[in-house]
Design a protein around this motif. Structure first.
Motif, short mmCIF file in Angstrom:
data_model
loop_
_atom_site.label_atom_id
_atom_site.label_comp_id
_atom_site.label_asym_id
_atom_site.label_seq_id
_atom_site.Cartn_x
_atom_site.Cartn_y
_atom_site.Cartn_z
N ASN A 132 0.77 -1.02 -0.17
CA ASN A 132 0.09 0.08 -0.09
C ASN A 132 1.17 1.13 -0.03
OD1 ASN A 132 -2.35 1.55 0.04
ND2 ASN A 132 -2.09 1.46 2.28
N VAL A 133 1.53 1.72 -1.07
CA VAL A 133 2.89 2.51 -1.36
C VAL A 133 2.08 3.88 -1.11
CG1 VAL A 133 4.32 3.92 -2.55
CG2 VAL A 133 4.38 0.86 -2.63
N GLU A 134 2.42 4.63 -0.04
CA GLU A 134 1.76 6.20 0.18
C GLU A 134 2.04 7.23 -1.39
OE1 GLU A 134 2.53 9.16 3.19
OE2 GLU A 134 4.28 8.50 2.37
N THR A 135 0.76 7.34 -1.94
CA THR A 135 1.46 7.85 -2.78
C THR A 135 0.23 9.44 -2.66
OG1 THR A 135 -0.79 7.00 -3.79
CG2 THR A 135 1.54 5.91 -4.88
N ILE A 136 0.47 9.92 -1.37
CA ILE A 136 -0.64 11.46 -1.31
C ILE A 136 0.14 12.47 -0.86
CG2 ILE A 136 -2.14 12.37 0.14
CD1 ILE A 136 -2.82 9.52 1.44
N GLY A 137 -0.18 13.51 -1.75
CA GLY A 137 0.16 14.82 -2.43
C GLY A 137 0.18 16.04 -1.34
N PHE A 138 1.00 16.77 -0.94
CA PHE A 138 -0.22 17.91 -0.25
C PHE A 138 -1.04 18.49 -0.77
CE2 PHE A 138 4.05 17.34 2.14
CZ PHE A 138 3.86 17.10 3.37
N SER A 139 -0.83 18.40 -2.73
CA SER A 139 -1.98 18.93 -3.16
C SER A 139 -2.78 18.74 -4.43
CB SER A 139 -1.61 20.55 -4.01
OG SER A 139 -0.01 20.33 -4.50
N PRO A 140 -3.69 18.30 -4.39
CA PRO A 140 -4.74 17.67 -5.46
C PRO A 140 -3.49 17.15 -6.75
CG PRO A 140 -5.72 19.22 -4.93
CD PRO A 140 -4.63 19.49 -4.49
#
Length: 300
Positions: free
Chosen positions: A226-234
């Motif tokens: 479940n590799v993290e792919t969340i950014g600080f902006s869209p």
């Protein structure tokens, strides 16, 4: 006290067994598609067993170096050479960062485009904000991978309270103590936090440093990537797990350099001022006149 000593020497003895068992059974931990193999990597990467394998390797190499100083000098040259090589390659990330920033400015201000496409065949197309945030990755590469190189080149700032006023041999003793009691423990502690910090953003269920091997292997049944792919902006940079990988690389580089610095300090202390800077590979701007004189001398 007795139990503590027994635990310590037992783990030293087991380090040899654990090391040879690991290298003779690579299928147990190298298959990243096998949840049990991944679980073993997660557990042992921050385990007591791994610590004692590294510790025993350090003791063995140090013992050989005390027996023959040439072996220790060889270790210094290899470890410092590794730090220099990694740093000299990673330093190019600074140039890439500058070029990328110039491209971003031109694309935004001159061409008024919201996207940048790089590559051939299957190009990488991302929003300008993604490329802007990704600049931090190049900066992190320089900081984390050039740390040993900068140390070898004498580029770190030394907070000097007593160092400059003491004798040559006292300086070497202070360097040895600094390596053993500051650099190595800091690298080990940071590794322990960074190791689980990384894996908690790569797999689920989230691993814990307090779990035993049995508990970790029980969780392997439900383990999945479940590799993290969340950014600080869209539309921002979404590869922040790479910074966690670089944090581990930073710890490894500091640890390796601490060993090299300890060995160098000991050898310079033992052999005296004439060995100061021996085999030290530092970069220097070339003097064209000096090179010309050297070429003429060789010709004659």
């Amino acid at each position: 006290m007795v139990e503590g000593l027994s635990w310590f020497f037992t783990n030293i003895a087991l380090a040899f067994y654990n090391f040879f068992y690991a290298i003779t059974h690579p299928n147990l931990w190298l298959d990243m598609g096998d949840p049990e193999a991944v679980s073993r990597v997660i557990y042992y990467g921050g385990s007591v067993e791994f610590f004692f394998i590294v510790f025993v390797a350090f003791l063995v190499l140090t013992g050989l170096g005390l027996w023959k100083n040439g072996i220790m000098w060889g270790a210094v040259r290899i470890l410092e050479g590794f730090g220099n090589a990694v740093g000299r390659v990673a330093a190019w990330a600074g140039l890439i960062m500058v070029i990328q920033q110039i491209i971003i400015i031109f694309v935004q201000r001159v061409f008024a485009s919201a996207q940048i496409t790089l590559g051939f065949g299957t190009p990488l197309t991302k929003d300008v904000s993604w490329w802007s945030e990704e600049l931090k990755l190049w900066n992190a590469l320089v900081v984390c991978l050039c740390v040993s190189y900068t140390f070898i080149q004498g580029g770190h700032v030394r907070v000097d309270l007593i160092y400059s006023g003491v004798s040559y041999r006292t300086k070497r003793v202070l360097d040895m103590l600094g390596s053993l009691f500051f650099m190595i423990p800091t690298a080990v502690l940071t590794w322990m936090y960074a190791w689980y910090f990384l894996w908690r953003h790569l797999v689920v269920p989230k691993p814990s440093a307090s779990q035993t091997l049995e508990q970790t292997m029980m969780k392997a049944r439900a383990l999945r990537w479940n590799v993290e792919t969340i950014g600080f902006s869209p539309n921002g940079f979404n590869g922040y797990f790479l910074f966690k990988v670089l944090l581990l690389a930073f710890c490894a580089m500091v640890f390796i350099q601490a060993i090299a610095f300890f060995y160098r300090s000991f050898l310079e202390w033992k052999e005296g001022p004439e060995s100061e800077g021996k085999y030290l590979d530092r970069d220097a701007l070339g003097d064209p006149n000096a090179e010309l004189v050297h070429a003429i001398d060789e010709h004659h």
